[in-house]
Design an enzyme around this catalytic site. Structure first.
Site, mmCIF file in Angstrom:
data_model
loop_
_atom_site.group_PDB
_atom_site.id
_atom_site.type_symbol
_atom_site.label_atom_id
_atom_site.label_comp_id
_atom_site.label_asym_id
_atom_site.label_seq_id
_atom_site.Cartn_x
_atom_site.Cartn_y
_atom_site.Cartn_z
ATOM 1 N N ASP A 1 -1.493 -0.728 5.939
ATOM 2 C CA ASP A 1 -1.681 -0.172 7.303
ATOM 3 C C ASP A 1 -3.473 -0.128 7.741
ATOM 4 O OD1 ASP A 1 -2.147 1.937 5.227
ATOM 5 O OD2 ASP A 1 -2.625 3.372 7.131
ATOM 6 N N ASP B 1 0.855 -1.089 0.055
ATOM 7 C CA ASP B 1 -0.055 -0.075 0.090
ATOM 8 C C ASP B 1 0.923 1.164 0.032
ATOM 9 O OD1 ASP B 1 -2.303 1.838 0.461
ATOM 10 O OD2 ASP B 1 -1.379 1.931 2.537
ATOM 11 N N ASP C 1 -0.178 5.278 0.872
ATOM 12 C CA ASP C 1 -0.494 6.141 1.927
ATOM 13 C C ASP C 1 -0.777 5.385 3.305
ATOM 14 O OD1 ASP C 1 -0.502 8.591 0.409
ATOM 15 O OD2 ASP C 1 -2.489 7.535 -0.598
#
Length: 228
Positions: A175, A12, A14
């Site tokens: 995240d 991922d 961001d």
């Protein structure tokens, strides 16, 4: 690793590779204010990071109509570009500590392919890669322009198809709960990170959790060792 099987490591962006929350929050505020709406609070915005903007805006502004949601999406994109241009991608969305070293170590291995699966647009990802000098790092790049929003597994399924890697030989590092649910849906090992935008308790779908980037390569070594 003791075998020569190719492995795919998908990140991922961001909240995982870069900390872009300042620009995300700033762009969201500008987009909402342009529509005469009260901006959502920080916790609400960050809890939805990872979703495509078309999915995120109705959740953040449920009282608004479809036309307003579309304007919010466009306004956010324009504001984000302007905020990033004012500082440069490397400054406005800095890499997390240890991210570059981990990427370099993995990229140096012939048996490892790197990819990204992000809610960013193609334009946004290109600017970020350019800003951090990461051209050539990611052999497969899945963005929101061409896929359903996470946690739909389409991004990872396409990454597997493009690279010819089987799901058991791939990992997804992210995240948010959306990243981990996407990985589980695609049959891919999910590694949740402890420095991003969702707290650890929301990463229940993760197979593994790490607290910092220094733990990533040793964990991958252990995972791959167990598979051989």
């Amino acid at each position: 690793m003791s075998d020569d099987r190719l492995r795919l490591v998908v990140f991922d962006v961001d909240g995982t590779l870069v900390d872009s929350q300042a620009d995300i929050l700033g762009a969201m505020t500008l987009a909402f204010e342009a529509e005469g709406l009260a901006p959502p609070d920080r916790a609400s915005v960050l809890s939805h990071v990872g979703l495509s903007l078309e999915v995120m805006m109705p959740l953040l502004a449920p009282q608004a109509g479809v036309t307003t949601h579309r304007r919010l999406v466009d306004g956010y994109k324009d504001a984000y570009v302007a905020l990033r241009a004012a500082q440069g991608a490397a400054q406005s969305s800095p890499l997390y500590p240890g991210a570059r070293d981990a990427l370099d170590r993995l990229r140096a291995r012939d048996e490892v392919l790197l990819g990204v699966a992000t809610g960013k647009s193609r334009r946004g990802l290109d600017k970020l890669i350019e800003g951090h000098g990461l051209e050539g790092y990611f052999i497969t790049q899945q963005v929101s322009d061409f896929h359903p929003s996470k946690p739909h597994p389409a991004m990872l399924e396409t990454a597997l198809s493009e690279t010819g890697i089987d799901a058991p030989d791939a990992v997804m590092i992210g995240d948010t709960s959306f990243d981990m649910e996407m990985a589980a849906s695609a049959g891919i090992t999910g590694i949740g990170v402890g420095w991003g935008y969702h707290p650890a308790e929301r990463l229940a779908s993760a197979t593994h959790l790490i607290a910092d980037f220094t733990a990533l390569v040793p964990l991958l070594e252990e995972i791959w060792k167990e598979e051989t």
